[in-house]
Structures are given as C-alpha cells and as structure tokens.
Design a protein around this motif. Sequence first.
Motif, mmCIF file in Angstrom:
data_model
loop_
_atom_site.group_PDB
_atom_site.id
_atom_site.type_symbol
_atom_site.label_atom_id
_atom_site.label_comp_id
_atom_site.label_asym_id
_atom_site.label_seq_id
_atom_site.Cartn_x
_atom_site.Cartn_y
_atom_site.Cartn_z
ATOM 1 N N SER A 75 -2.161 3.387 5.030
ATOM 2 C CA SER A 75 -1.501 2.991 6.282
ATOM 3 C C SER A 75 -1.094 1.527 6.242
ATOM 4 O O SER A 75 -0.015 1.167 6.721
ATOM 5 C CB SER A 75 -2.438 3.219 7.472
ATOM 6 N N LEU A 76 -1.912 0.701 5.673
ATOM 7 C CA LEU A 76 -1.600 -0.719 5.550
ATOM 8 C C LEU A 76 -0.375 -0.927 4.659
ATOM 9 O O LEU A 76 0.497 -1.734 4.960
ATOM 10 C CB LEU A 76 -2.803 -1.480 4.998
ATOM 11 N N LEU A 105 2.684 0.065 6.632
ATOM 12 C CA LEU A 105 2.968 -0.983 7.617
ATOM 13 C C LEU A 105 3.648 -2.185 6.971
ATOM 14 O O LEU A 105 4.610 -2.730 7.499
ATOM 15 C CB LEU A 105 1.676 -1.405 8.310
ATOM 16 N N ARG A 106 3.179 -2.593 5.804
ATOM 17 C CA ARG A 106 3.804 -3.709 5.086
ATOM 18 C C ARG A 106 5.246 -3.391 4.713
ATOM 19 O O ARG A 106 6.121 -4.254 4.793
ATOM 20 C CB ARG A 106 3.008 -4.045 3.831
#
Length: 79
Positions: free
Chosen positions: A18-19, A22-23
């Motif tokens: 998820s990170l 998002l990035r």
Amino acid sequence: MGLIGELLLLPLAPARGSLWVLRQVVAEAERQYYDPSAIRRELSLLEERLEAGEIDEAAFERREDELLDRLHHRTEQDF
C-alpha cells in the motif's frame, strides 16, 4: 535480509504494498501538477477568462503568479 527476515516481515507485506502504491500516486500527481504543457494550458485559459471579463486583473495576477511559480519550480528540479 535473509529468508528468516523475509518470513518475519511477511505480515507487513500488505502495508508495504500500500505504501508503494501511495508513493506512485503521489509521484504521478506531482508530475501532472508540474507538467509545463499543463501549466501553459492553464495560463492560456486564464488569459481567455481575463479577456472575457470573467475575472478581474487582481485575480488574474494572483493566479498567474501561482502558475509561474509552479513552472519555475519544475525547471529548478530539472537542473
């Protein structure tokens, strides 16, 4: 990091994924926000609105300054 480390971090894989997503979304949003052709298009539309009397000179100048700052920010990052 070895196999044991990877196994211990396996429960965190969804959060790491998820990170990453998002990035990627943030990077694409910034690319579009600072895209010189998009900024020039917005400047052109802004000038049309001024000429049509939809906005006054003060609003035009404020928005023009914002757009030029974005364009300047983009050119600074390229160097």
